[in-house]
Scaffold this active site. Structure first.
Site, PDB file in Angstrom:
ATOM      1  N   GLN A 196       0.837  -1.214   0.000  1.00  0.00           N
ATOM      2  CA  GLN A 196       0.000   0.000   0.000  1.00  0.00           C
ATOM      3  C   GLN A 196       0.871   1.264   0.000  1.00  0.00           C
ATOM      4  O   GLN A 196       0.588   2.248   0.701  1.00  0.00           O
ATOM      5  CB  GLN A 196      -0.940  -0.005   1.209  1.00  0.00           C
ATOM      6  CG  GLN A 196      -2.151  -0.900   1.023  1.00  0.00           C
ATOM      7  CD  GLN A 196      -3.103  -0.397  -0.070  1.00  0.00           C
ATOM      8  OE1 GLN A 196      -3.152   0.790  -0.389  1.00  0.00           O
ATOM      9  NE2 GLN A 196      -3.868  -1.301  -0.648  1.00  0.00           N
ATOM     10  N   SER A 197       1.921   1.269  -0.786  1.00  0.00           N
ATOM     11  CA  SER A 197       2.826   2.419  -0.845  1.00  0.00           C
ATOM     12  C   SER A 197       2.153   3.638  -1.477  1.00  0.00           C
ATOM     13  O   SER A 197       1.658   3.569  -2.608  1.00  0.00           O
ATOM     14  CB  SER A 197       4.056   2.037  -1.676  1.00  0.00           C
ATOM     15  OG  SER A 197       4.807   3.176  -2.003  1.00  0.00           O
TER      16      SER A 197
END
Ligand SMILES: *Cc1c(COP(=O)(O)O)cnc(C)c1O
Length: 339
Positions: A75-76
């Site tokens: 989930q960067s």
């Protein structure tokens, strides 16, 4: 120092607003809390990577790159903002996503930032947690180069001296906004991860002798390691700027007491901070970074480390797109009325 000397693609929505959080301040009953809205920098829901990418992508263009590569956790936010920037500049984008949490949740692995990475046209590949991700990127970059692509590799979080220039600029911007309204800032608080945000800020603050203490709330590494990472990068940033040695080791302060079980795993106080900002101020935080940073801020207020009458600025680094990858933890927050 003169930032206009560095190549830059002007895409961010700047200056970001500096706003007072009246209801949160009242609730905590202590200091006056302000927020610097770097969640509103633009580029695919915004966040702190936009400021760094203005300088990084200009460097990529100057080097003749047609493709950028970077890496981050599943989930960067950095991956999502890089993908959006590449789309805007007509460049290819490949992202390595590291499984740092081991989550099997479908939304964690496909919604939120991951959905947006692909919507912006980026390609991704997965890596198991704990690998040397820089080495993994270098390997993939070699493959792409062998296919004839001109690849520019951006480190995780965009955290090198070039990216940190974006936060040197933010320090100038924030102090200038405070000066224009007669606001004396006693402390600045922000989440700190790959270190570029804190390194750039502390370098900018020292370079103009602002004399405002900055505290980074860690999201991954223990305090000593985090401070060392920030300090090393601040040294490089000072050299790049032409003011070597401007940051001393004692200027770099991190607190990793709000990390909990690990990177990307929220604690109860992370969730409380997210709910408080959402319900008192209408502002979205995230479970990985800004929620932990705000948990530190709230705890410092409750413990009297920040005192009544002091003015605190919380730098909001963004990240709300990740909420849609973490919906399961808020499943019990839904109150319905049968009316
Ligand atoms: C990357 C990120 C941070 C941490 O910034 P670093 O420069 O990596 O230390 C904080 N908040 C959000 C939302 C981020 O995406």
């Amino acid at each position: 120092m003169h930032l206009a000397r560095f190549p830059r693609v002007f895409l961010a929505h700047l200056p970001t607003p500096l706003e007072k959080l009246d209801r949160l301040s009242r609730e905590l009953g202590g200091p006056e809390i302000w927020i610097k809205r770097d969640d509103c920098t633009g580029l695919s829901t915004g966040g702190n990577k936009t400021r760094k990418l203005e300088f990084l992508m200009a460097e990529a263009q100057a080097m003749g790159a047609d493709t950028v590569m970077t890496q981050g956790a599943t989930q960067s936010n950095h991956a999502r903002q890089t993908a959006a920037f590449a789309a805007k500049l007509g460049m290819g984008c490949h992202i390595l996503l590291e499984d740092r949490t081991g989550s099997n949740d479908a939304n964690y692995n496909g919604n939120g930032n991951v959905l947006l990475d692909h919507l912006h046209g980026a390609t991704t590949s997965k890596r198991a947690g704990g690998l040397d991700m820089q080495a993994e990127m270098d390997k993939v970059a070699e493959k792409l180069r062998a296919e004839g692509r001109k690849v520019y590799v951006i480190p995780g979080g965009g955290s090198n001296a070039t990216g940190a220039l974006g936060y040197v600029n933010c320090a100038f911007e924030l102090v200038s906004q405070a000066n224009d309204r007669g606001l004396v800032i006693d402390h600045i608080v922000t989440a700190t991860g790959s270190a570029g945000t804190q390194a750039g800020l502390v370098t900018g603050l020292k370079a103009i002798n602002a004399n405002i203490p900055l505290i980074g709330i860690g999201v991954r590494a223990p305090k000593d390691k985090q401070e060392e990472n920030v300090y090393k990068l601040a040294l490089l940033t000072g050299e790049k700027l032409g003011c070597p040695g401007v940051v001393e080791r004692a200027d770099v302060v991190a607190d990793s007491n709000y990390v909990g079980a690990g990177y990307g795993i929220p604690r109860e106080d992370t969730l409380e901070a997210i709910r408080m900002f959402a319900q008192l101020e209408g502002i979205l935080l995230d479970p990985v970074y800004s929620g932990k940073g705000a948990a530190g801020l709230i705890d410092y207020c409750r413990k009297g480390k920040f005192k009544k009458g002091e003015r605190i600025v919380f730098l909001h680094t963004g990240g709300s797109a990740a909420l849609f990858g973490y919906d399961a933890i808020f499943a019990h927050d839904q109150t319905t009325l049968s009316v």
